[in-house]
Write an enzyme that holds these catalytic residues in place. Structure first.
Site, short mmCIF file in Angstrom:
data_model
loop_
_atom_site.label_atom_id
_atom_site.label_comp_id
_atom_site.label_asym_id
_atom_site.label_seq_id
_atom_site.Cartn_x
_atom_site.Cartn_y
_atom_site.Cartn_z
N LYS A 204 84.76 34.97 -45.27
CA LYS A 204 84.05 35.44 -44.07
C LYS A 204 84.02 36.96 -44.00
O LYS A 204 84.87 37.65 -44.57
CB LYS A 204 84.65 34.78 -42.82
CG LYS A 204 84.20 33.30 -42.77
CD LYS A 204 84.65 32.51 -41.56
CE LYS A 204 84.10 31.08 -41.68
NZ LYS A 204 84.64 30.17 -40.66
N ARG A 238 90.12 25.23 -45.17
CA ARG A 238 88.73 25.01 -45.59
C ARG A 238 88.29 26.19 -46.43
O ARG A 238 88.10 27.29 -45.89
CB ARG A 238 87.85 24.85 -44.34
CG ARG A 238 86.39 24.55 -44.66
CD ARG A 238 85.57 24.45 -43.38
NE ARG A 238 84.18 24.13 -43.67
CZ ARG A 238 83.27 25.01 -44.07
NH1 ARG A 238 83.58 26.28 -44.21
NH2 ARG A 238 82.03 24.62 -44.32
N1 HH2 Z 1 83.09 27.53 -41.04
C1 HH2 Z 1 81.83 27.35 -41.48
C2 HH2 Z 1 81.25 26.07 -41.45
N2 HH2 Z 1 81.93 24.99 -41.03
N3 HH2 Z 1 83.94 24.07 -40.18
C3 HH2 Z 1 85.20 24.22 -39.73
N4 HH2 Z 1 85.91 23.17 -39.31
N5 HH2 Z 1 85.80 25.47 -39.71
C4 HH2 Z 1 85.15 26.59 -40.13
O1 HH2 Z 1 85.74 27.69 -40.07
C5 HH2 Z 1 83.80 26.45 -40.61
C6 HH2 Z 1 83.22 25.15 -40.61
C7 HH2 Z 1 81.04 28.51 -41.99
O2 HH2 Z 1 81.23 28.72 -43.35
P1 HH2 Z 1 80.26 28.19 -44.51
O3 HH2 Z 1 80.18 26.71 -44.52
O4 HH2 Z 1 80.72 28.81 -45.77
O5 HH2 Z 1 78.84 28.83 -44.18
P2 HH2 Z 1 77.51 28.29 -43.47
O6 HH2 Z 1 77.87 27.80 -42.11
O7 HH2 Z 1 76.61 29.50 -43.45
O8 HH2 Z 1 76.97 27.16 -44.30
#
Ligand code: HH2
Length: 257
Positions: A204, A238
């Site tokens: 992040k 995660r």
């Molecule tokens: N962060 C993201 C998405 N889903 N779920 C949980 N439980 N906790 C988190 O911190 C979290 C999540 C965002 O990260 P990412 O999936 O890499 O990116 P994007 O939402 O742009 O697909």
């Protein structure tokens, strides 16, 4: 928990696993690297992102979930929609990861209850489109804790067994760098609710900001922040970089023991 985003626009791996075969291969790799659960998502929640139509989200994630589940990989579905989670559970997913904590689609709570599966309820300030516009809290840790307690009670009220709920403070979801740091620093207060804590710092932007702006700082920052979260009671991590974080957590756990 290893992350596979079947999206064209996720902030760190957007576009890399948009083709189903690439997403399935990445899920396999992360499972082989030691992830106990693969989190498959079809809608980016990066700041400013808009919603993805339900049928498009299904088209993105279902073949990936089905292929991984058939191979014996445990899968969570990262969605806020019952219309996506229902078919995902039928395709073999065993966990519902809802970044809205059942606020966007209350039917998702009933579905989770009747399926008897585990859910992740995460804190977010408002919605992705606007969450990073000047986020403010009275006391970020107390506010997030109160929110998670309220959503836990909502889930139990919807018929979900308390043992089936994991909680996540939502790093980066309507938070400044200082808010994220305060949540990590005082993560023990969230763990004190008594449910497993999920932490998502992986790659992040606040990590790069602290590390001096270098993009490379995100992997080292991911490792550092997950180790600190382990020490403060987090149980689910995660991450996109499973092998690196796995090794770091093993060493940290050995020291802590
Ligand atoms: N962060 C993201 C998405 N889903 N779920 C949980 N439980 N906790 C988190 O911190 C979290 C999540 C965002 O990260 P990412 O999936 O890499 O990116 P994007 O939402 O742009 O697909």
């Amino acid at each position: 928990m290893g992350v596979v985003n079947v999206t064209p626009d996720s902030f760190s791996d957007g576009g890399r696993f948009f083709a189903h075969e690439d997403a399935i291969a990445q899920g396999r790799k992360l499972a082989a690297d030691g992830a106990a659960l693969i989190d498959v998502g079809g809608e980016s929640t990066r700041p400013g992102a808009g919603p993805v139509p339900e049928d498009e989200e299904r088209r993105r994630v279902l073949p990936v979930i089905e292929a991984l589940a058939t191979e014996g990989v445990e899968v969570s579905v990262d969605t806020t929609k019952a219309g996506v989670a229902g078919p995902a559970l039928e395709a073999g997913a065993v966990v519902v990861n809802d970044v809205s904590a059942f606020r966007f689609d209350p039917e998702l709570a009933a579905l989770t209850a009747s399926a008897g599966v585990t859910c992740v309820l995460m804190h977010m300030l408002g919605e992705p489109r606007t969450m990073q516009e000047d986020p403010r809290y009275e006391d970020v840790v107390a506010d997030v804790k109160a929110f998670l307690e309220e959503r836990l009670a909502f889930a139990v009220g919807a018929g979900i067994s308390e043992e089936r709920v994991w909680l996540d403070p939502g790093i980066g979801f309507g938070k400044t760098v200082e808010h994220n740091l305060e949540l990590l620093r005082r993560l023990g207060e969230i763990a004190a609710i008594g449910r497993p804590v999920v932490i998502g710092t992986s790659r992040k932007s606040f990590l790069a900001k602290i590390a001096g702006g270098a993009e490379e700082g995100r992997l080292a920052g991911t490792v550092a922040s997950n180790v600190m979260a382990l020490e403060r009671g987090a149980e689910v991590f995660r991450v996109h970089d499973v092998a690196e974080v796995r090794d770091a957590l093993r060493v940290a756990a050995a020291v802590l023991r």
